[in-house]
Design a protein around this motif. Structure first.
Motif, mmCIF file in Angstrom:
data_model
loop_
_atom_site.group_PDB
_atom_site.id
_atom_site.type_symbol
_atom_site.label_atom_id
_atom_site.label_comp_id
_atom_site.label_asym_id
_atom_site.label_seq_id
_atom_site.Cartn_x
_atom_site.Cartn_y
_atom_site.Cartn_z
ATOM 1 N N ALA A 1 0.834 -1.208 0.000
ATOM 2 C CA ALA A 1 0.000 0.000 0.000
ATOM 3 C C ALA A 1 0.866 1.255 0.000
ATOM 4 O O ALA A 1 0.543 2.250 -0.664
ATOM 5 C CB ALA A 1 -0.928 -0.006 1.214
ATOM 6 N N GLN A 2 1.971 1.217 0.750
ATOM 7 C CA GLN A 2 2.888 2.356 0.763
ATOM 8 C C GLN A 2 3.459 2.621 -0.624
ATOM 9 O O GLN A 2 3.503 3.773 -1.076
ATOM 10 C CB GLN A 2 4.027 2.086 1.747
ATOM 11 N N ARG A 3 3.873 1.547 -1.309
ATOM 12 C CA ARG A 3 4.432 1.730 -2.646
ATOM 13 C C ARG A 3 3.373 2.217 -3.624
ATOM 14 O O ARG A 3 3.658 3.083 -4.476
ATOM 15 C CB ARG A 3 5.045 0.409 -3.128
ATOM 16 N N ALA A 4 2.152 1.700 -3.521
ATOM 17 C CA ALA A 4 1.080 2.168 -4.407
ATOM 18 C C ALA A 4 0.813 3.653 -4.180
ATOM 19 O O ALA A 4 0.596 4.415 -5.136
ATOM 20 C CB ALA A 4 -0.193 1.349 -4.165
ATOM 21 N N PHE A 5 0.833 4.069 -2.924
ATOM 22 C CA PHE A 5 0.635 5.495 -2.617
ATOM 23 C C PHE A 5 1.789 6.322 -3.170
ATOM 24 O O PHE A 5 1.575 7.395 -3.763
ATOM 25 C CB PHE A 5 0.516 5.692 -1.110
ATOM 26 N N ASP A 6 3.026 5.859 -2.966
ATOM 27 C CA ASP A 6 4.192 6.601 -3.449
ATOM 28 C C ASP A 6 4.155 6.771 -4.966
ATOM 29 O O ASP A 6 4.464 7.860 -5.491
ATOM 30 C CB ASP A 6 5.479 5.874 -3.042
ATOM 31 N N LEU A 7 3.803 5.700 -5.675
ATOM 32 C CA LEU A 7 3.719 5.783 -7.131
ATOM 33 C C LEU A 7 2.644 6.772 -7.564
ATOM 34 O O LEU A 7 2.830 7.538 -8.522
ATOM 35 C CB LEU A 7 3.415 4.396 -7.706
ATOM 36 N N THR A 8 1.539 6.782 -6.854
ATOM 37 C CA THR A 8 0.439 7.676 -7.202
ATOM 38 C C THR A 8 0.786 9.133 -6.912
ATOM 39 O O THR A 8 0.477 10.032 -7.701
ATOM 40 C CB THR A 8 -0.829 7.269 -6.436
ATOM 41 N N LEU A 9 1.416 9.360 -5.764
ATOM 42 C CA LEU A 9 1.825 10.722 -5.419
ATOM 43 C C LEU A 9 2.821 11.270 -6.437
ATOM 44 O O LEU A 9 2.710 12.426 -6.882
ATOM 45 C CB LEU A 9 2.437 10.733 -4.022
ATOM 46 N N ALA A 10 3.789 10.443 -6.831
ATOM 47 C CA ALA A 10 4.767 10.879 -7.827
ATOM 48 C C ALA A 10 4.100 11.180 -9.164
ATOM 49 O O ALA A 10 4.427 12.179 -9.837
ATOM 50 C CB ALA A 10 5.840 9.804 -8.002
ATOM 51 N N TYR A 11 3.130 10.332 -9.541
ATOM 52 C CA TYR A 11 2.434 10.550 -10.811
ATOM 53 C C TYR A 11 1.607 11.840 -10.774
ATOM 54 O O TYR A 11 1.555 12.594 -11.750
ATOM 55 C CB TYR A 11 1.538 9.351 -11.108
ATOM 56 N N ALA A 12 0.982 12.111 -9.630
ATOM 57 C CA ALA A 12 0.168 13.326 -9.500
ATOM 58 C C ALA A 12 1.014 14.590 -9.614
ATOM 59 O O ALA A 12 0.525 15.648 -10.033
ATOM 60 C CB ALA A 12 -0.569 13.315 -8.168
ATOM 61 N N LYS A 13 2.285 14.500 -9.267
ATOM 62 C CA LYS A 13 3.178 15.655 -9.395
ATOM 63 C C LYS A 13 3.694 15.829 -10.822
ATOM 64 O O LYS A 13 4.089 16.937 -11.216
ATOM 65 C CB LYS A 13 4.370 15.491 -8.451
ATOM 66 N N GLN A 14 3.682 14.726 -11.604
ATOM 67 C CA GLN A 14 4.256 14.764 -12.949
ATOM 68 C C GLN A 14 3.204 14.953 -14.040
ATOM 69 O O GLN A 14 3.473 15.597 -15.055
ATOM 70 C CB GLN A 14 5.022 13.458 -13.209
ATOM 71 N N ARG A 15 2.031 14.383 -13.838
ATOM 72 C CA ARG A 15 1.000 14.415 -14.888
ATOM 73 C C ARG A 15 0.393 15.812 -14.977
ATOM 74 O O ARG A 15 -0.130 16.359 -13.995
ATOM 75 C CB ARG A 15 -0.102 13.389 -14.553
ATOM 76 N N VAL A 16 0.469 16.405 -16.140
ATOM 77 C CA VAL A 16 -0.015 17.768 -16.352
ATOM 78 C C VAL A 16 -1.349 17.733 -17.090
ATOM 79 O O VAL A 16 -1.505 17.038 -18.112
ATOM 80 C CB VAL A 16 1.014 18.605 -17.139
#
Length: 369
Positions: free
Chosen positions: A242-257
């Motif tokens: 769950a931590q890794r899924a959250f980390d991947l999502t947070l990183a994507y939310a910062k990159q996806r424009v």
């Protein structure tokens, strides 16, 4: 409840190993460089003599990486063997001395055959039954198993099975009721049919026994404790994933424009990420509380069922939100987030569904009959 500095150093060591060994033989590295398989095995049986806390740390990191699926099943098999309480102590001790060193060093892979339905482990009839073909009850020799176990983790790669089986009454005139015993069967003496599940990284199989030679470890195995330990261990994997899924999502939310701005800057996305984080930290607390309960033995059933129910649902929710926030790429093979979604739904049912464990928790704390 906090892990000590040595346990945190173990966490960093395993994390570094997994980062460097991407695509490599993780099992061998865990066994040879970390000694991870023997952490919770007593020193007299070739292990390191630590507690389940150290194993919990390793499982959390393996869950994050979706790596070494056989580690969970093998360490649980070792704990089941250690939990045996035989009427023939000499036989049991000899079996432990024979079986556990191979597990501790990583040469032997093992798994537990529960013999019941995956979602309701405490309410089903054990599928495997024990028959005596020679010798005397309790001697550990002359036993044979007939029956089948469903949803057995990593059975295709295992060298031996620790089996939960009915032991027929063997008192005067056979009037004693059947008990639930703990047996060990070599993989060569069982038929394994690997089944396809939604999670490609967590192999399962149907294991069938047909008069298979078996060694009796115990007729009084504490299956509730073994189930508790399984739930605690699985919660560690769930929190790590769950931590890794959250980390991947947070990183994507910062990159996806979108509309000229990172989607993480939108208030609605921020709210969803905050909810995911709150679920994650609550699940972590429940999992760690269960780990410390397992180490101390204090109210283990309460802590284990609470962790299994909460961590299963938290992980499923986080993984579902992760898919939603990733959009279309989240359901493609090019991105790993779908693997966490699949892992969440499979682990939710292993060792008892959330609903089953909520009922078990209620009974344990005295709020339900």
């Amino acid at each position: 409840m906090r892990f000590d500095p040595e346990q945190e150093e173990l966490r960093r060591t395993v994390r570094t190993l997994l980062e460097r060994a991407a695509g490599g033989d993780v099992w061998r590295l865990l066994a040879e460089q970390v000694g991870a398989l023997g952490l919770a095995v007593p020193e007299e049986y070739g292990g390191a003599g630590f507690s389940v806390l150290e194993t919990h740390v390793v499982l959390e990191e393996l869950g994050a990486a979706l790596a070494a699926p056989g580690f969970l099943s093998t360490t649980l098999a070792a704990q089941a063997i250690l939990a045996g309480d035989s009427a023939a102590p000499d036989v049991e001790l000899a079996a432990k001395a024979e079986l556990l060193p191979g597990i501790a060093c990583g040469q032997t892979r093992a798994t537990v055959v529960w013999g019941g339905a995956v979602g309701t482990p405490g309410e089903t009839t054990v599928a495997a039954s024990a028959e005596i073909s020679a010798g005397t009850p309790g001697s550990g020799g002359g036993w044979r198993l007939t029956g089948a176990g469903e949803h057995v983790l990593d059975a295709g790669d295992s060298d031996l099975f620790v089996v939960r089986a009915r032991v027929p009454g063997h008192g005067e005139a056979g009037r004693q009721p059947a008990a639930t015993g703990l047996f060990v069967v070599a993989a060569a003496d069982a038929a394994v049919d690997v089944v396809e599940t939604v999670d490609p990284g967590r192999p399962q199989a149907r294991v069938e026994f047909e008069h298979s030679p078996a060694t009796l470890l115990s007729t009084q195995a504490p299956w509730d404790r073994i189930l508790d330990l399984a739930c605690v261990a699985l919660s560690a994997e769930q929190v790590g994933a769950a931590q890794r899924a959250f980390d991947l999502t947070l990183a994507y939310a910062k990159q996806r424009v979108q509309f000229g701005r990172p989607i993480g800057s939108f208030q609605a996305v921020k709210h969803r990420l905050a909810d995911m984080f709150a679920l994650l930290e609550s699940a972590r607390s429940a999992s760690y509380a269960a780990a410390f309960a397992a180490a101390s033995g204090h109210e283990l059933t309460v802590a284990a069922s609470r962790a299994k129910a909460y961590c299963s649902e938290a992980f499923s929710t986080i993984a579902g939100e992760a898919i939603q926030l990733h959009g279309g790429i989240g359901i493609t093979w090019e991105h790993p987030i779908h693997l966490y979604f699949k892992r969440a739904h499979v682990t939710s049912q292993l060792f008892g569904s959330p609903a089953w464990h909520r009922s078990r928790y209620a009974r344990a704390v005295g709020i339900a009959a």
